[in-house]
Enzyme design. Structure first.
Site, PDB file in Angstrom:
ATOM      1  N   LEU A 188     -34.692  35.517  -3.953  1.00 29.85           N
ATOM      2  CA  LEU A 188     -34.975  34.375  -3.091  1.00 29.85           C
ATOM      3  C   LEU A 188     -33.717  33.772  -2.475  1.00 29.85           C
ATOM      4  CD1 LEU A 188     -37.770  32.812  -5.307  1.00 29.85           C
ATOM      5  CD2 LEU A 188     -37.997  34.475  -3.461  1.00 29.85           C
ATOM      6  N   CYS A 189     -32.591  34.476  -2.596  1.00 32.16           N
ATOM      7  CA  CYS A 189     -31.349  34.031  -1.947  1.00 32.16           C
ATOM      8  C   CYS A 189     -31.407  34.276  -0.445  1.00 32.16           C
ATOM      9  CB  CYS A 189     -30.159  34.831  -2.489  1.00 32.16           C
ATOM     10  SG  CYS A 189     -29.296  34.021  -3.838  1.00 32.16           S
ATOM     11  N   HIS A 190     -30.848  33.348   0.295  1.00 31.03           N
ATOM     12  CA  HIS A 190     -30.737  33.519   1.746  1.00 31.03           C
ATOM     13  C   HIS A 190     -29.539  34.394   2.078  1.00 31.03           C
ATOM     14  CE1 HIS A 190     -32.976  29.768   1.197  1.00 31.03           C
ATOM     15  NE2 HIS A 190     -33.519  30.007   2.362  1.00 31.03           N
TER      16      HIS A 190
ATOM     17  N   MET B 291     -24.565  31.243  -5.883  1.00 31.66           N
ATOM     18  CA  MET B 291     -25.053  32.520  -6.414  1.00 31.66           C
ATOM     19  C   MET B 291     -24.091  33.645  -6.091  1.00 31.66           C
ATOM     20  SD  MET B 291     -27.514  31.431  -8.059  1.00 31.66           S
ATOM     21  CE  MET B 291     -27.679  33.041  -8.837  1.00 31.66           C
ATOM     22  N   GLU B 292     -23.439  33.553  -4.932  1.00 29.65           N
ATOM     23  CA  GLU B 292     -22.482  34.579  -4.554  1.00 29.65           C
ATOM     24  C   GLU B 292     -21.287  34.576  -5.518  1.00 29.65           C
ATOM     25  OE1 GLU B 292     -24.197  32.732  -2.484  1.00 29.65           O
ATOM     26  OE2 GLU B 292     -25.149  34.204  -1.175  1.00 29.65           O
TER      27      GLU B 292
ATOM     28  N   ASP C 176     -17.800  48.483 -18.065  1.00 35.32           N
ATOM     29  CA  ASP C 176     -17.998  49.911 -17.811  1.00 35.32           C
ATOM     30  C   ASP C 176     -16.717  50.704 -18.037  1.00 35.32           C
ATOM     31  OD1 ASP C 176     -19.264  52.303 -16.770  1.00 35.32           O
ATOM     32  OD2 ASP C 176     -18.160  51.959 -14.913  1.00 35.32           O
TER      33      ASP C 176
END
Lengths: 174, 174, 174, 174, 174, 174
Positions: free
Chosen positions: B81-83, B119-120, B134
């Site tokens: 739901l991120c733009h 969020m980024e 990793d």
């Protein structure tokens, strides 16, 4: 140049410390499974708000589950030195505890391939947690994504790994 | 149906608890910045191995930095739901502490847009941490990605946010 | 060469009939909205199975809704000559009718930009329908995705478009 | 909780109605093929415009064909619960009828794998149709993407499926 | 640490030589355009084979053109430190010379944004050339992709750049 | 229509000159390897600037190496008619010569699969070169990406190919 693999022990670095994708051409394809876990901490009230939505439509967990599943499939495109793998099964589940203000996440990933699926399981948990964060951040900006780790893995030359001394209560639905 | 936004307070759920991308059409474009932090815990010896490689070629941090930057740009494709946003600046940095066996991560993201870049920044930290995991997992499978959180944000209608009661020592290179 | 734009009227073909991305550099950014609709036809029993799941957990529609929203954001990567756009709002909704064996889909997409969002709305409907198909195909292989069309659009130089002579009952939740 | 798989019959929902990627780890790899069809309806004049371009450069169909082929390969990234597959063959073809104002689309997809390629064939048809729509929408906004369905599939445990009672004239080039 | 930007002059490296995405937050949005060129050398007979196909259906150039256009839009996802941009126009054209065994490629890209589109134009040329290579490699494995360079750019603080001392004959269709 | 495969010899074009993904369903999976090379020419001073950064942190080559590795994995999403492949090893290396103002690039890619990895190796070289270009373009806009070619391939029905009459000095680190 003295930073050989023997010296550093890091399999992704070549003899001169440069990144490379580890050559797994000659490895056998075996059935592999990995389970990763994580926790997202928030205000107890935020957990309750999710559950209210969750009880009627379940949407926060539904969206986070889909996000985690889709991210697991894209792991090789996110983590630079991961090998592409054809995943054969992905499960993402949640266990919310409004008393402690915690939501536990668990991802179980399977494949038949030359490399393990630890990164895929960890990526599924991470992106599912980020999605919960995104959907709740308007009411709670102090959430913390915490304790993402590998719980177990099976298959491959290094065999079975089971994390020691850590037994979170298993997630069971929402 | 009674789970209105007013009741749940979760802006991503519509009147019936269903997911939607929040409508930001009418919002102004403003300069925005967000800083996210995280920690990855490992054996002290693993931190030292990274640093040995790091001192000569810096590759673990170099690869993780690139992975974090690239992931920040893809956030809208990972978090349902991120733009979409056109990021105008991304910085990812690391601070390693072999005594405590911890590596601190920090991502700073900027844009001029209608929504924030929290969020980024969080995604950049998460994917950079996954990349470190990793690259080190062959020597240390018990690493834990811990304490990913939003440190601060600026810009937008809700103004400035600065996380209270938490002052990690700022990362400063590697 | 005589297949000029004037002759063919197809704006994506240049003077020699070759594909190009239409130059919109000089167009103004305006608020734009598009609504697309679609129908997926299946056995009435299949609709009922979805609803049973839907009433308790809503998952078929939840997953399809997320898939449609995420696909709308990726439209420019799927349709070769589409311009990238920063979408500012996406809604995907469903209306199921077990009597007729039909599920109606509707996607509403908004942006502020130089080009319209018709393709984004149509892509959201298409991928949401494909996702429903995927989740139900084990019990019903004869489903048909039917009647995907543009219901309306607003904004831009060509102004408002409202599809004539077609008034499906509006979807209203699940 | 009573919405078990036995009750709902939907293989993508687990015992509590939650989405998961079906576990195909233990399935054999077999040769698989699927054929999907679709129709896009438009003004007869629009079909003729495509054909005029098509006769000299063939670009509308060329672009739509490439879009369909590329989309088939990305199906697992679009449809949340689809398994990644290594496709071994993809064909997309068109048959245009200016009298009826219809263009028929057909996609044939092959793989050797643990799951079928129905969704890949249906996705190829859908995205090829959306591409035709995109390239013609400046002259015809009332187009309808109609009747996308699975024509046949072969391989895998469920064996051969051939759609009953529907025999569209086979596309044959452009 | 002495490798400051002042010393190295490389704007993508910070004060300690670490990669970062250059901060363009404060830059103005201006109209920008870039033209990149390239050449692919092959057996003269291979050029003729393309043209035979090209004259009737034009498919090698059609596929390469679509590939170049789509790659230009994805540049920010391929080149780690590139900023995302909303491209407003992309043209890819070819000029084949069977005598010299050369195909010239040209990509023209436009945007209104804070950074230039040089990398987008160069990426379009590179991927279009790789696509030609892919489609011809069965008959000619000794092809060489040669001389990919920036022909000109306009817009932005650094103004207009026009490559000196190099005037390839402009591509003109196929 | 007479442009059959027999006539054109181009395996990606079907009997009517239309693009298709070659059907490799029946081919055996064999171990395959390809090596591609390239050169990027720049001002000698630019090479030295990279090396200064390179000696302390190695970042230009580190970022370009990661970009090349990640691009190799995405080749099937960039080149329209390429088959998806699960790469089992990728190496990207550089050899810089400040006297001649040249940086040589080499990518070595491996898989076990039904098709070769030539395009993956060539894509890795191309995107690594574009990344170097991107990171240096602020100081040198006249760089040229030159001479990208296939050096060798092994495995598959057509057996071993070794490029004739061309022996660039092998890259050896940075």
């Amino acid at each position: 140049m003295t930073h050989s693999k023997e010296k550093t022990g890091l399999s992704h670095l070549d003899d001169q410390g440069q990144a490379k994708m580890v050559d797994v051409t000659a490895k056998d394809e075996t059935t592999r499974e990995a389970v990763a876990c994580g926790i997202i901490r928030m205000q107890p009230e935020t957990v309750r708000l999710i559950q209210v939505g969750g009880l009627s439509k379940g949407d926060v967990f539904s969206v986070a589950r889909v996000a985690g599943i889709m991210a697991a499939k894209k792991t090789w495109g996110l983590i630079p030195l991961c090998h592409p793998l054809m995943l054969t099964g992905i499960d993402v589940s949640f266990n919310s505890n409004p008393e402690s203000g915690e939501i536990a996440l668990e991802a179980r990933v399977k494949t038949v391939g030359k490399t393990g699926v630890e990164m895929e399981a960890l990526t599924a948990v991470s992106v599912a947690a980020l999605t919960i964060y995104d959907m709740c951040k308007a009411v709670d900006r102090e959430m913390v994504i915490a304790e993402i780790f590998l719980q177990s893995k099976q298959g491959g030359r290094s065999g079975t790994f089971l994390r020691s001394g850590f037994s979170p209560s298993p997630p069971s639905g929402s």
